[in-house]
Write a protein that holds these residues in place. Sequence first.
Motif, PDB file in Angstrom:
ATOM      1  N   TYR A  44     114.776  87.446 -16.938  1.00 45.23           N
ATOM      2  CA  TYR A  44     115.914  88.377 -16.333  1.00 45.23           C
ATOM      3  C   TYR A  44     115.562  88.240 -14.016  1.00 45.23           C
ATOM      4  N   LEU A  45     114.038  88.862 -14.368  1.00 38.61           N
ATOM      5  CA  LEU A  45     113.838  87.797 -12.679  1.00 38.61           C
ATOM      6  C   LEU A  45     114.117  86.486 -11.808  1.00 38.61           C
ATOM      7  N   ASP A  46     113.941  86.200 -12.675  1.00 40.14           N
ATOM      8  CA  ASP A  46     114.429  84.950 -12.413  1.00 40.14           C
ATOM      9  C   ASP A  46     116.019  85.077 -12.018  1.00 40.14           C
ATOM     10  N   TYR A  47     116.940  85.211 -12.708  1.00 36.02           N
ATOM     11  CA  TYR A  47     117.780  85.221 -12.686  1.00 36.02           C
ATOM     12  C   TYR A  47     118.037  86.232 -11.326  1.00 36.02           C
ATOM     13  N   LEU A  48     117.516  87.481 -11.264  1.00 37.80           N
ATOM     14  CA  LEU A  48     117.863  88.218  -9.846  1.00 37.80           C
ATOM     15  C   LEU A  48     117.071  87.467  -8.870  1.00 37.80           C
ATOM     16  N   ALA A  49     115.924  86.981  -9.003  1.00 39.96           N
ATOM     17  CA  ALA A  49     115.629  86.031  -7.770  1.00 39.96           C
ATOM     18  C   ALA A  49     116.349  84.881  -7.580  1.00 39.96           C
ATOM     19  N   SER A  50     117.333  84.420  -8.030  1.00 43.27           N
ATOM     20  CA  SER A  50     117.916  83.267  -8.074  1.00 43.27           C
ATOM     21  C   SER A  50     119.578  84.097  -7.069  1.00 43.27           C
ATOM     22  N   GLY A  51     119.653  85.338  -7.241  1.00 38.59           N
ATOM     23  CA  GLY A  51     120.689  85.947  -7.049  1.00 38.59           C
ATOM     24  C   GLY A  51     120.925  86.596  -5.462  1.00 38.59           C
ATOM     25  N   LEU A  52     119.291  86.942  -5.803  1.00 38.14           N
ATOM     26  CA  LEU A  52     118.911  87.495  -3.645  1.00 38.14           C
ATOM     27  C   LEU A  52     118.749  86.040  -3.498  1.00 38.14           C
ATOM     28  N   ARG A  53     118.257  85.511  -3.436  1.00 37.15           N
ATOM     29  CA  ARG A  53     118.416  84.529  -2.857  1.00 37.15           C
ATOM     30  C   ARG A  53     119.193  83.617  -2.656  1.00 37.15           C
ATOM     31  N   MET A  54     120.738  83.808  -3.061  1.00 38.63           N
ATOM     32  CA  MET A  54     122.179  83.379  -2.551  1.00 38.63           C
ATOM     33  C   MET A  54     122.449  84.621  -1.535  1.00 38.63           C
ATOM     34  N   THR A  64     121.642  76.537 -13.574  1.00 36.41           N
ATOM     35  CA  THR A  64     120.272  76.006 -14.166  1.00 36.41           C
ATOM     36  C   THR A  64     119.093  76.278 -14.862  1.00 36.41           C
ATOM     37  N   ILE A  65     118.722  75.620 -15.723  1.00 37.69           N
ATOM     38  CA  ILE A  65     117.599  75.828 -16.377  1.00 37.69           C
ATOM     39  C   ILE A  65     116.250  75.559 -15.244  1.00 37.69           C
ATOM     40  N   THR A  66     116.543  74.428 -14.461  1.00 35.96           N
ATOM     41  CA  THR A  66     116.052  73.236 -13.579  1.00 35.96           C
ATOM     42  C   THR A  66     116.210  74.041 -12.184  1.00 35.96           C
ATOM     43  N   SER A  67     117.374  74.800 -11.806  1.00 32.39           N
ATOM     44  CA  SER A  67     117.613  75.542 -10.738  1.00 32.39           C
ATOM     45  C   SER A  67     117.031  77.149 -10.580  1.00 32.39           C
ATOM     46  N   ILE A  68     117.297  77.473 -11.932  1.00 31.17           N
ATOM     47  CA  ILE A  68     117.247  78.331 -11.603  1.00 31.17           C
ATOM     48  C   ILE A  68     115.354  79.400 -12.128  1.00 31.17           C
ATOM     49  N   HIS A  69     115.311  78.207 -13.943  1.00 27.04           N
ATOM     50  CA  HIS A  69     113.233  78.568 -13.818  1.00 27.04           C
ATOM     51  C   HIS A  69     112.508  78.566 -13.645  1.00 27.04           C
ATOM     52  N   PHE A  70     113.220  77.222 -13.204  1.00 28.16           N
ATOM     53  CA  PHE A  70     111.878  76.627 -12.409  1.00 28.16           C
ATOM     54  C   PHE A  70     111.891  76.201 -10.940  1.00 28.16           C
ATOM     55  N   HIS A  71     112.388  76.862 -10.630  1.00 25.47           N
ATOM     56  CA  HIS A  71     112.343  77.232  -9.022  1.00 25.47           C
ATOM     57  C   HIS A  71     111.280  77.089  -8.492  1.00 25.47           C
TER      58      HIS A  71
END
Length: 80
Positions: A44-54, A64-71
């Motif tokens: 879930y922290l992967d999702y949170l970091a993705s949202g904060l970056r945006m 997608t897994i590639t953009s969120i979990h493998f950032h």
Amino acid sequence: MKIKDLTVKDIYELQDELDTILGDIGFNSKPEGYRRGVKRTRLYLDYLASGLRMINGGPLEDHTITSIHFHRREQEGWEQ
């Protein structure tokens, strides 16, 4: 704490802490609830970091897994 006060770097620090826990030699001997909780929190922290970056003006990230979990932090100039 408010969203406006939360930084991506804060999330990365929490992710690093959880990665250390996950990599510990005794992790698999912990109770199932603990192991599942650590893994779920890390995910879930992967999702949170993705949202904060945006939110903070970063590019729109695919859901997608590639953009969120493998950032990779190197993409932003962060050190691991």
